[in-house]
Design a protein around this motif. Structure first.
Motif, PDB file in Angstrom:
ATOM      1  N   GLU A 114       0.812  -1.208   0.000  1.00 52.14           N
ATOM      2  CA  GLU A 114       0.000   0.000   0.000  1.00 52.14           C
ATOM      3  C   GLU A 114       0.847   1.260   0.000  1.00 52.14           C
ATOM      4  O   GLU A 114       0.674   2.162   0.813  1.00 52.14           O
ATOM      5  CB  GLU A 114      -0.961  -0.036   1.188  1.00 52.14           C
ATOM      6  CG  GLU A 114      -1.954  -1.166   1.052  1.00 52.14           C
ATOM      7  CD  GLU A 114      -3.048  -1.111   2.084  1.00 52.14           C
ATOM      8  OE1 GLU A 114      -2.762  -0.838   3.272  1.00 52.14           O
ATOM      9  OE2 GLU A 114      -4.199  -1.346   1.695  1.00 52.14           O
ATOM     10  N   LYS A 115       1.783   1.287  -0.931  1.00 54.56           N
ATOM     11  CA  LYS A 115       2.569   2.485  -1.163  1.00 54.56           C
ATOM     12  C   LYS A 115       3.104   2.433  -2.578  1.00 54.56           C
ATOM     13  O   LYS A 115       3.211   1.370  -3.182  1.00 54.56           O
ATOM     14  CB  LYS A 115       3.684   2.655  -0.141  1.00 54.56           C
ATOM     15  CG  LYS A 115       4.743   1.602  -0.143  1.00 54.56           C
ATOM     16  CD  LYS A 115       5.760   1.895   0.954  1.00 54.56           C
ATOM     17  CE  LYS A 115       6.707   0.746   1.133  1.00 54.56           C
ATOM     18  NZ  LYS A 115       7.648   0.994   2.219  1.00 54.56           N
TER      19      LYS A 115
ATOM     20  N   TRP B 104      -2.534   8.697   5.311  1.00 61.65           N
ATOM     21  CA  TRP B 104      -1.581   8.632   4.209  1.00 61.65           C
ATOM     22  C   TRP B 104      -0.478   9.660   4.435  1.00 61.65           C
ATOM     23  O   TRP B 104      -0.679  10.685   5.046  1.00 61.65           O
ATOM     24  CB  TRP B 104      -2.250   8.823   2.851  1.00 61.65           C
ATOM     25  CG  TRP B 104      -3.081  10.044   2.688  1.00 61.65           C
ATOM     26  CD1 TRP B 104      -2.665  11.271   2.260  1.00 61.65           C
ATOM     27  CD2 TRP B 104      -4.477  10.176   2.947  1.00 61.65           C
ATOM     28  NE1 TRP B 104      -3.716  12.154   2.231  1.00 61.65           N
ATOM     29  CE2 TRP B 104      -4.850  11.502   2.644  1.00 61.65           C
ATOM     30  CE3 TRP B 104      -5.463   9.295   3.403  1.00 61.65           C
ATOM     31  CZ2 TRP B 104      -6.144  11.971   2.779  1.00 61.65           C
ATOM     32  CZ3 TRP B 104      -6.755   9.770   3.534  1.00 61.65           C
ATOM     33  CH2 TRP B 104      -7.090  11.081   3.227  1.00 61.65           C
TER      34      TRP B 104
ATOM     35  N   TYR C  54       4.396   7.747  -1.628  1.00 61.50           N
ATOM     36  CA  TYR C  54       3.045   7.994  -1.117  1.00 61.50           C
ATOM     37  C   TYR C  54       2.612   6.672  -0.482  1.00 61.50           C
ATOM     38  O   TYR C  54       2.536   5.642  -1.149  1.00 61.50           O
ATOM     39  CB  TYR C  54       2.106   8.387  -2.253  1.00 61.50           C
ATOM     40  CG  TYR C  54       0.671   8.564  -1.826  1.00 61.50           C
ATOM     41  CD1 TYR C  54       0.252   9.733  -1.198  1.00 61.50           C
ATOM     42  CD2 TYR C  54      -0.280   7.573  -2.064  1.00 61.50           C
ATOM     43  CE1 TYR C  54      -1.070   9.909  -0.813  1.00 61.50           C
ATOM     44  CE2 TYR C  54      -1.600   7.743  -1.690  1.00 61.50           C
ATOM     45  CZ  TYR C  54      -1.985   8.906  -1.070  1.00 61.50           C
ATOM     46  OH  TYR C  54      -3.294   9.083  -0.690  1.00 61.50           O
ATOM     47  N   ASP C  55       2.379   6.686   0.829  1.00 64.08           N
ATOM     48  CA  ASP C  55       2.076   5.477   1.598  1.00 64.08           C
ATOM     49  C   ASP C  55       0.704   5.632   2.248  1.00 64.08           C
ATOM     50  O   ASP C  55       0.483   6.539   3.046  1.00 64.08           O
ATOM     51  CB  ASP C  55       3.164   5.294   2.660  1.00 64.08           C
ATOM     52  CG  ASP C  55       3.005   4.046   3.502  1.00 64.08           C
ATOM     53  OD1 ASP C  55       1.901   3.469   3.585  1.00 64.08           O
ATOM     54  OD2 ASP C  55       4.012   3.643   4.116  1.00 64.08           O
ATOM     55  N   TRP C  56      -0.214   4.742   1.907  1.00 59.60           N
ATOM     56  CA  TRP C  56      -1.565   4.792   2.455  1.00 59.60           C
ATOM     57  C   TRP C  56      -1.862   3.582   3.338  1.00 59.60           C
ATOM     58  O   TRP C  56      -3.013   3.289   3.662  1.00 59.60           O
ATOM     59  CB  TRP C  56      -2.606   4.949   1.347  1.00 59.60           C
ATOM     60  CG  TRP C  56      -2.718   3.795   0.401  1.00 59.60           C
ATOM     61  CD1 TRP C  56      -3.599   2.737   0.486  1.00 59.60           C
ATOM     62  CD2 TRP C  56      -1.953   3.563  -0.783  1.00 59.60           C
ATOM     63  NE1 TRP C  56      -3.412   1.880  -0.566  1.00 59.60           N
ATOM     64  CE2 TRP C  56      -2.398   2.367  -1.367  1.00 59.60           C
ATOM     65  CE3 TRP C  56      -0.922   4.262  -1.410  1.00 59.60           C
ATOM     66  CZ2 TRP C  56      -1.859   1.847  -2.543  1.00 59.60           C
ATOM     67  CZ3 TRP C  56      -0.385   3.735  -2.573  1.00 59.60           C
ATOM     68  CH2 TRP C  56      -0.845   2.549  -3.128  1.00 59.60           C
TER      69      TRP C  56
ATOM     70  N   VAL D 154      -4.271   4.000   6.431  1.00 60.49           N
ATOM     71  CA  VAL D 154      -5.630   4.529   6.268  1.00 60.49           C
ATOM     72  C   VAL D 154      -6.609   3.592   6.981  1.00 60.49           C
ATOM     73  O   VAL D 154      -6.637   2.393   6.699  1.00 60.49           O
ATOM     74  CB  VAL D 154      -6.000   4.674   4.772  1.00 60.49           C
ATOM     75  CG1 VAL D 154      -7.474   5.032   4.607  1.00 60.49           C
ATOM     76  CG2 VAL D 154      -5.103   5.701   4.101  1.00 60.49           C
TER      77      VAL D 154
ATOM     78  N   PHE E  92      -7.250   4.436  -3.513  1.00 62.45           N
ATOM     79  CA  PHE E  92      -5.855   4.711  -3.167  1.00 62.45           C
ATOM     80  C   PHE E  92      -4.951   3.975  -4.132  1.00 62.45           C
ATOM     81  O   PHE E  92      -5.151   2.795  -4.382  1.00 62.45           O
ATOM     82  CB  PHE E  92      -5.555   4.282  -1.724  1.00 62.45           C
ATOM     83  CG  PHE E  92      -6.218   5.161  -0.713  1.00 62.45           C
ATOM     84  CD1 PHE E  92      -5.646   6.356  -0.337  1.00 62.45           C
ATOM     85  CD2 PHE E  92      -7.442   4.809  -0.158  1.00 62.45           C
ATOM     86  CE1 PHE E  92      -6.268   7.182   0.576  1.00 62.45           C
ATOM     87  CE2 PHE E  92      -8.066   5.633   0.759  1.00 62.45           C
ATOM     88  CZ  PHE E  92      -7.482   6.817   1.124  1.00 62.45           C
ATOM     89  N   PRO E  93      -3.957   4.667  -4.654  1.00 61.22           N
ATOM     90  CA  PRO E  93      -3.758   6.105  -4.567  1.00 61.22           C
ATOM     91  C   PRO E  93      -4.793   6.834  -5.421  1.00 61.22           C
ATOM     92  O   PRO E  93      -5.284   6.275  -6.404  1.00 61.22           O
ATOM     93  CB  PRO E  93      -2.342   6.307  -5.100  1.00 61.22           C
ATOM     94  CG  PRO E  93      -2.121   5.172  -6.045  1.00 61.22           C
ATOM     95  CD  PRO E  93      -2.925   4.022  -5.481  1.00 61.22           C
TER      96      PRO E  93
END
Length: 159
Positions: free
Chosen positions: A4-5, A101, A121-123, A126, A137-138
């Motif tokens: 998730e990034k 994020w 960008y790391d979510w 969330v 996402f993203p």
């Protein structure tokens, strides 16, 4: 997607200290942004400490209000090697809420006048209740990160 990034990396023909100085200046963020969503810094003070808050005026045609404001909180500050912030918003009662994020830049010197810059960008943090709102996402295509790095490279090199 299991991880998730998303990240992008670019080599810059300038020292890391110069790149870091531009990233620590919120007034440059609209020029760096690869989506065109970031419009203007509300607070213009340099980013100097973890926990520091800075707000940005934004625009996105898909946002319910079109024009909106985000609140960012510095989470990583290791001059001149790393800088990163969480993004959220200010609720009606003045409380700040962050979505989980983070935007992070990692800088590595490749010599006295060359740098490698990685934007991530790391979510992964969330919470489920935000994911259930239907936010993807993203929220941008993969070209956004490399566009941002190219804009940053132009800015720091004076082009």
């Amino acid at each position: 997607m299991t991880e998730e990034k998303v990240s992008a990396t670019l080599t810059f023909a300038v020292p890391v200290a110069r790149v870091f100085a531009v990233l620590a200046d919120p007034t440059t963020h609209s020029a760096i942004d690869g989506t065109g969503w970031v419009q203007e810094a509300v607070e213009r003070a340099r980013l100097t400490e973890v926990g520091q808050i800075f707000r940005m005026e934004m625009y996105h045609a898909g946002h319910p209000d079109g024009d909106y404001r985000v609140v960012n909180k510095v989470e990583v500050l290791d001059p001149p090697h790393a800088i990163g912030w969480l993004t959220g918003y200010e609720k009606g009662d003045g409380q700040l809420e962050f979505g989980g994020w983070i935007w992070r830049y990692d800088l590595a010197p490749l010599g006295p006048s060359e740098s490698e810059v990685r934007l991530t960008y790391d979510w992964s943090a969330v919470p489920q209740f935000i994911r259930e709102r239907g936010i993807r996402f993203p929220p941008f295509g993969p070209e956004h990160l490399i566009n941002s790095l190219h804009h940053l490279a132009e800015l720091v090199s004076g082009r």
